[in-house]
Design an enzyme around this catalytic site. Structure first.
Site, PDB file in Angstrom:
ATOM      1  N   VAL A 266       0.805  -1.082  -0.019  1.00 30.74           N
ATOM      2  CA  VAL A 266      -0.137   0.007   0.219  1.00 30.74           C
ATOM      3  C   VAL A 266       0.970   1.354  -0.177  1.00 30.74           C
ATOM      4  O   VAL A 266       2.230   1.070   0.764  1.00 30.74           O
ATOM      5  CB  VAL A 266      -0.834  -0.023   1.360  1.00 30.74           C
TER       6      VAL A 266
ATOM      7  N   LYS B 212      -3.967   0.983  -2.688  1.00 32.96           N
ATOM      8  CA  LYS B 212      -3.597  -0.315  -2.637  1.00 32.96           C
ATOM      9  C   LYS B 212      -4.002  -1.322  -3.840  1.00 32.96           C
ATOM     10  O   LYS B 212      -4.947  -0.887  -4.569  1.00 32.96           O
ATOM     11  CB  LYS B 212      -4.575  -1.008  -1.641  1.00 32.96           C
TER      12      LYS B 212
ATOM     13  N   ASP C  30     -14.576  -8.984   9.775  1.00 33.98           N
ATOM     14  CA  ASP C  30     -12.967  -9.116  10.288  1.00 33.98           C
ATOM     15  C   ASP C  30     -12.995  -7.748  11.213  1.00 33.98           C
ATOM     16  O   ASP C  30     -11.799  -7.476  11.130  1.00 33.98           O
ATOM     17  CB  ASP C  30     -12.063  -9.278   9.261  1.00 33.98           C
TER      18      ASP C  30
END
Length: 562
Positions: free
Chosen positions: A37, A51, A145
């Site tokens: 990134v 990214k 997540d």
């Protein structure tokens, strides 16, 4: 950068690209299992984390398809304490995504370096994160997540990062064998068992984060990630012992960490509970963190204005095509569970399962089989989410500078050039009739009255009376203080509206008054400006049964100059 511990950017190496897809790359922010990134700016001068996906993933058609779906879903998410996606390309040789950038510190890094947070800060952190999750779930996205590495601490509060993007990894070869995407020690029971998840799974994860943030101790005890995941999977039989946690925190933990998703606290209830417990408004961020953390964040904010110089100036190269020029995606330990049929991703026309839906519990034998497999399984490493890399990152492998709504860039930032496509075209957005909706393509421009659910691909907004009557923005929509393209783009970046404005606010609250200037970067990557020249109230617009106003506007469109 004088203090190495606060370096979130490292100089570009001679092998790093200097430009990709028109973005000038200024420094590295981190590197992980799927690439690197970089720090960059949009054509309008907004700082971004840029990214790029590695070649091996970019060439996987299933990954590309899922990545496109998840990025489009993420672009619909708007609200406070969220990191917006500002640009992306899922069709080029190397897919990439750009998110707005703000220097900050991940919660994982903060806990590792400074220990648990004071209880008022924990309540404020949880309350703001709950509000962010509410916006994510309203757009029919589940984070999947949520963990300390995916919460960024800044001087203006916490920000949730990487929502929704993790799901793209489920379609790759790394996870097709039945592995579960997520971080085991922060999963919900249903996720640990490989069952379909709803937004309630994120609430369970937030309860775990609250416990760890306040004490440094996990509610399910000591042990590795796999061991904790097995205990979480068995929550219905053996709930965690919360007696050792501070008394003010226990009610919050109890309501988050219930086995049944339908019984968990809602995000709105959790935000209200946290605000009462914090004893201050959730959006009061003066001194909200301990002084050492705020000082460290301030040093990073200062350092972000001075990206490091490249180590050398290489010969100019074209857009990179090698895996070394990838984006920062992380590998995390994943519990291998028995393969289960994949649930269809939520999207237009396919809402997430309601929180009130009855949970189907597996038979005791099935649970035992899952636990037995989990106990004996090898922990596989599967790609789970962007920005979880190991190099130049926070305490959990995350890059320490990432996205959040930011102030206008300094005058030294590169400035975009704009080409006018058309100016002040009349466009009247009429209130939808009962149980209908109108899709709007600002690039054409064209209205699609009586549109259907799920037919809004490539559109910028929908005026609808399907269930929840509202004006819904499908690309980030901001309020502009002027009518120049520069002012318009600044409005998109710094005064972003919620993803939808409900009927009540459109009628009673007059959320969009005459004279309002709205701007968005369209699905075709143009800059569109809507000026509201008149608002016709429901009583005067023909008595449409939806009871919402008409909006008379003019539309101007610019292309970003290459």
């Amino acid at each position: 950068m004088t203090d190495g511990s606060d370096d979130m950017m490292t100089p570009l190496s001679p092998l790093d690209p200097r430009e990709t897809a028109g973005y000038r790359l200024l420094a590295r922010l981190g590197e992980g299992g799927m690439g690197t990134v970089y720090f960059s700016h949009t054509r309008g001068g907004q700082p971004v984390a840029f990214k790029v996906i590695r070649r091996e993933y970019g060439q996987d058609p299933d990954f590309r398809r899922r990545f496109e779906q998840e990025v489009r879903a993420a672009r619909r998410v708007q609200g406070y304490h969220l990191v917006p996606v500002v640009d992306h390309d899922t069709a080029g040789p190397l897919p990439w995504i750009a998110t707005a950038f703000v220097p900050g510190l991940t919660l994982a890094d903060a806990l590792t370096a400074h220990g648990p947070l004071p209880l008022p800060a924990v309540f404020q952190l949880v309350g703001c994160t709950a509000r962010a999750l509410g916006s994510i779930h309203a757009a029919e996205v589940v984070h999947r997540d949520l963990k300390p590495a995916n919460i960024l601490l800044g001087s203006t509060g916490p920000y949730v990062i990487d929502f929704g993007i993790a799901r793209a990894a489920e379609s790759t070869q790394l996870t097709r064998s039945g592995a579960i995407v997520g971080t085991p020690q922060y999963m919900s029971p249903e996720q640990a068992l490989g069952e379909p998840v709803t937004g309630a799974a994120d609430v369970f994860s937030l309860g775990l984060i609250a416990a760890v943030s306040a004490t440094g101790r996990h509610p399910y005890g000591e042990g590795g990630a796999t061991t904790l995941a097995v205990r979480i999977a068995n929550t219905e039989r053996a709930a965690p012992d919360l007696s050792g946690y501070p008394a003010p925190l226990r009610p919050l933990l109890e309501r988050c960490l219930t086995a049944d998703p339908a019984a968990r606290i809602t995000t709105d209830e959790l935000a209200a509970l946290s605000e009462r417990a914090a004893g201050r408004p959730l959006r009061a961020f003066d001194g909200w963190l301990p002084a050492p953390l705020l000082e460290r964040i301030a040093r990073r904010e200062a350092a972000a204005a001075r990206p490091p110089e490249p180590t050398s100036t290489p010969t100019p190269t074209p857009t990179p095509t090698s895996p070394d020029a990838g984006a920062h995606w992380a590998a995390q330990p994943t519990v291998t569970a028995p393969p289960k049929p994949a649930a269809p991703p939520p999207g237009p026309g396919r809402p997430s399962a309601p929180r009130s839906a009855r949970r189907v519990h597996p038979a005791p034998a099935a649970v035992g089989a899952v636990v037995a497999v989990a106990l004996t399984a090898v922990v596989t490493w599967a790609v789970v989410s962007p920005d979880g890399g190991a190099n130049h990152a926070g305490g959990d492998g995350k890059p320490t500078g990432t996205a959040a709504p930011v102030s206008p860039p300094p005058s030294s930032s590169p400035k975009a050039a704009y080409t006018l496509v058309f100016q002040d075209k009349p466009l009247t957005l009429r209130a939808p009739a009962f149980n209908t909706g109108t899709h709007v393509d600002l690039d054409a421009p064209k209205l699609f009255p009586d549109g259907k659910i799920g037919e809004d691909t490539g559109m910028e907004l929908t005026y609808q009376d399907w269930g929840d009557s509202d004006l819904r923005f499908l690309t980030p929509m901001g309020r502009s203080s002027g009518t120049t393209p520069e002012e318009c783009r600044t409005g998109v970046d710094t005064d972003t509206l919620p993803a939808s404005i409900p009927k009540k606010d459109l009628t009673e609250g007059a959320a969009l008054a005459k004279g309002t200037v709205l701007c968005t970067v369209t699905s075709d990557h143009n800059l569109a400006m809507l000026r509201i020249t008149d608002v016709v109230p429901p009583a005067k617009n023909g008595g449409l049964s939806s009871g919402m106003p008409d909006y008379v506007t003019t539309l101007t469109l610019w292309k970003f100059a290459k």
